[in-house]
Enzyme design. Sequence first.
Site, PDB file in Angstrom:
ATOM      1  N   PRO A  92      39.608 -26.895   4.604  1.00  0.00           N
ATOM      2  CG  PRO A  92      37.731 -26.648   5.970  1.00  0.00           C
ATOM      3  CD  PRO A  92      39.224 -26.773   6.011  1.00  0.00           C
ATOM      4  CD  GLU A 119      35.247 -22.946  14.215  1.00  0.00           C
ATOM      5  OE1 GLU A 119      34.885 -23.924  14.901  1.00  0.00           O
ATOM      6  OE2 GLU A 119      34.890 -22.779  13.017  1.00  0.00           O
ATOM      7  NE  ARG A 161      51.894 -43.848  -5.011  1.00  0.00           N
ATOM      8  CZ  ARG A 161      51.680 -43.904  -6.321  1.00  0.00           C
ATOM      9  NH1 ARG A 161      51.484 -42.768  -6.998  1.00  0.00           N
ATOM     10  NH2 ARG A 161      51.653 -45.043  -6.976  1.00  0.00           N
ATOM     11  CG  ASP A 176      49.610 -44.900  -9.572  1.00  0.00           C
ATOM     12  OD1 ASP A 176      49.463 -46.142  -9.492  1.00  0.00           O
ATOM     13  OD2 ASP A 176      50.362 -44.265  -8.843  1.00  0.00           O
TER      14      ASP A 176
HETATM   15  N1  LIG Z   1      38.231 -30.924   5.169  1.00  0.00           N
HETATM   16  C1  LIG Z   1      39.230 -30.452   6.055  1.00  0.00           C
HETATM   17  C2  LIG Z   1      38.885 -30.047   7.365  1.00  0.00           C
HETATM   18  O1  LIG Z   1      37.571 -30.142   7.747  1.00  0.00           O
HETATM   19  C3  LIG Z   1      39.854 -29.564   8.242  1.00  0.00           C
HETATM   20  C4  LIG Z   1      41.177 -29.474   7.826  1.00  0.00           C
HETATM   21  C5  LIG Z   1      41.550 -29.860   6.532  1.00  0.00           C
HETATM   22  C6  LIG Z   1      40.579 -30.346   5.644  1.00  0.00           C
HETATM   23  N2  LIG Z   1      40.971 -30.754   4.294  1.00  0.00           N
HETATM   24  O2  LIG Z   1      42.227 -30.687   3.991  1.00  0.00           O
HETATM   25  O3  LIG Z   1      40.134 -31.139   3.460  1.00  0.00           O
END
Ligand SMILES: Nc1c(O)cccc1[N+](=O)[O-]
Length: 250
Positions: A92, A119, A161, A176
């Site tokens: 994230p 984590e 793709r 696309d």
């Molecule tokens: N959002 C998220 C996550 O919460 C855990 C691993 C990977 C991601 N992501 O790639 O967005």
Amino acid sequence: MRLDVVTIFPEYLDPLNVSLVGKARARGQLGVHVHDLRAWTYDRHNTVDDTPYGGGPGMVMKTDPWGDALDTVLAEGYETGAHGPALIVPTPSGRPFTQELAVELSERPWLIFTPARYEGIDRRVVDEYATRMPVYEVSIGDYVLAGGEAAVLVVTEAVARLLPGVLGNAESYRDDSFAPGAMANLLEGPVYTKPPAWRGRGIPDVLLSGHHGKIARWRRDEALRRTTANRPDLIERCDPKAFDKKDREM
Ligand SMILES: Nc1c(O)cccc1[N+](=O)[O-]
């Protein structure tokens, strides 16, 4: 292209055996190797995590299993050097995964995915392998997942793709959403197919007109309308000149 995925949930990647990616594998256009991280643990509980230094909630994925797993994968030496492997770390806290990045990744011969759980992975793992290959820390969205495996599926499909010969109709790639060119940064407009009437709902007349120029312009206008409504952040990135050129091509 070769993809390696190291994960504690190898079965999560089973969807890579079906549909577009599965067909590309069957045709030999893509090699996919999924590895269970716990194969590189040597204690009774196959431990892959431990408590975080500095305290705090949750657990952190340990260095040794990842280091041993990645060393084993790299020892297969599929491709090395400037056009060798890249490490793809779904997180994230990574850069947004976009069509542009999908194109960049599709031009590499070997991608190694390290989806984390808990984590995250001890930072020293990324720091270690960043000395040996490009590292892409990518996010598929601003929401919380239990791990990175879903992101591996998303990135793999978006990249696969784009590989030569994988999409039957290259044209469908050109229009696309987000594809380079006049439609770059525009969302696709509405689409219709038979029957011509359904529950009292018909088809926009222009789509039945056979006038390709008018149809292309209608699709462009619908894409602009939908993008303005749903993604105003993309509008200022559109190249109006590209539309003039596209109109002239109609
Ligand atoms: N959002 C998220 C996550 O919460 C855990 C691993 C990977 C991601 N992501 O790639 O967005």
